[in-house]
Write a protein that holds these residues in place. Structure first.
Motif, mmCIF file in Angstrom:
data_model
loop_
_atom_site.group_PDB
_atom_site.id
_atom_site.type_symbol
_atom_site.label_atom_id
_atom_site.label_comp_id
_atom_site.label_asym_id
_atom_site.label_seq_id
_atom_site.Cartn_x
_atom_site.Cartn_y
_atom_site.Cartn_z
ATOM 1 N N GLU A 1 0.830 -1.209 0.000
ATOM 2 C CA GLU A 1 0.000 0.000 0.000
ATOM 3 C C GLU A 1 0.864 1.260 0.000
ATOM 4 N N LEU B 1 2.593 1.790 -3.427
ATOM 5 C CA LEU B 1 1.679 2.301 -4.450
ATOM 6 C C LEU B 1 1.320 3.762 -4.207
ATOM 7 N N GLN B 2 1.176 4.153 -2.946
ATOM 8 C CA GLN B 2 0.900 5.563 -2.631
ATOM 9 C C GLN B 2 2.081 6.452 -3.030
ATOM 10 N N LEU C 1 4.581 5.794 -5.189
ATOM 11 C CA LEU C 1 4.760 5.826 -6.645
ATOM 12 C C LEU C 1 3.625 6.566 -7.329
ATOM 13 N N GLY C 2 2.417 6.472 -6.756
ATOM 14 C CA GLY C 2 1.280 7.195 -7.315
ATOM 15 C C GLY C 2 1.506 8.697 -7.297
ATOM 16 N N HIS D 1 4.970 9.108 -9.729
ATOM 17 C CA HIS D 1 4.816 8.668 -11.121
ATOM 18 C C HIS D 1 3.333 8.390 -11.412
ATOM 19 N N PRO D 2 2.509 9.419 -11.336
ATOM 20 C CA PRO D 2 1.065 9.207 -11.449
ATOM 21 C C PRO D 2 0.617 8.612 -12.783
ATOM 22 N N GLU E 1 2.230 6.516 -14.821
ATOM 23 C CA GLU E 1 2.577 5.104 -14.906
ATOM 24 C C GLU E 1 1.704 4.263 -13.979
ATOM 25 N N ILE E 2 1.527 4.721 -12.742
ATOM 26 C CA ILE E 2 0.726 3.968 -11.780
ATOM 27 C C ILE E 2 -0.738 3.969 -12.194
ATOM 28 N N SER E 3 -1.206 5.066 -12.742
ATOM 29 C CA SER E 3 -2.581 5.124 -13.243
ATOM 30 C C SER E 3 -2.782 4.133 -14.395
ATOM 31 N N PHE F 1 -1.015 1.415 -14.955
ATOM 32 C CA PHE F 1 -0.953 0.068 -14.389
ATOM 33 C C PHE F 1 -2.272 -0.275 -13.696
ATOM 34 N N SER F 2 -2.826 0.675 -12.962
ATOM 35 C CA SER F 2 -4.089 0.444 -12.256
ATOM 36 C C SER F 2 -5.228 0.165 -13.231
#
Length: 119
Positions: A14, A17-18, A20-21, A24-25, A27-29, A31-32
């Motif tokens: 958790e 992910l927070q 990196l979010g 790197h919003p 990339e994480i977006s 991936f999500s």
């Protein structure tokens, strides 16, 4: 103590992910979005997908993956015997090192069984 280890690993996921979010919003977006699309029930049930993800986590030697996907599989209705069988399939395909990753699987099963008993 073992339950704490499991919860610590889940918390680390958790937190990662927070972090990196924020850093790197895009990339994480992306991936999500991909994760949600793959996780959507189509030909395979959520339980089946989580058992596959668990086996792959064991084969890859990823403790975080093992804890997360054990939890998700159990939430989706997977039984202890199915979790262990998925683990043994991973051992079949990945060999002896995967066998050692049944240790975190057994810890996770125990931890999540205790959680369900307390509810």
């Amino acid at each position: 103590m073992e339950c704490e280890d499991v919860q610590t690993k889940l918390k680390e996921i958790e937190e990662l992910l927070q972090t990196l979010g924020k850093q790197h919003p895009k990339e994480i977006s992306a991936f999500s979005r991909f994760l949600r699309e793959v996780a959507e029930t189509k030909a395979l049930t959520t339980r089946e997908k989580e058992l596959i993800a668990l086996a792959l986590g064991i084969a890859a030697g990823c403790e975080w993956c093992i804890y997360l996907h054990t939890q998700k599989a159990m939430e989706a209705g997977a039984k202890k015997e199915e979790l262990i069988e998925a683990g043994l399939v991973a051992v079949l395909m990945a060999g002896g090192p995967a066998l050692m990753h049944l240790i975190p699987l057994m810890k996770a099963i125990e931890a999540f069984e205790k959680e369900h008993e307390e509810e």
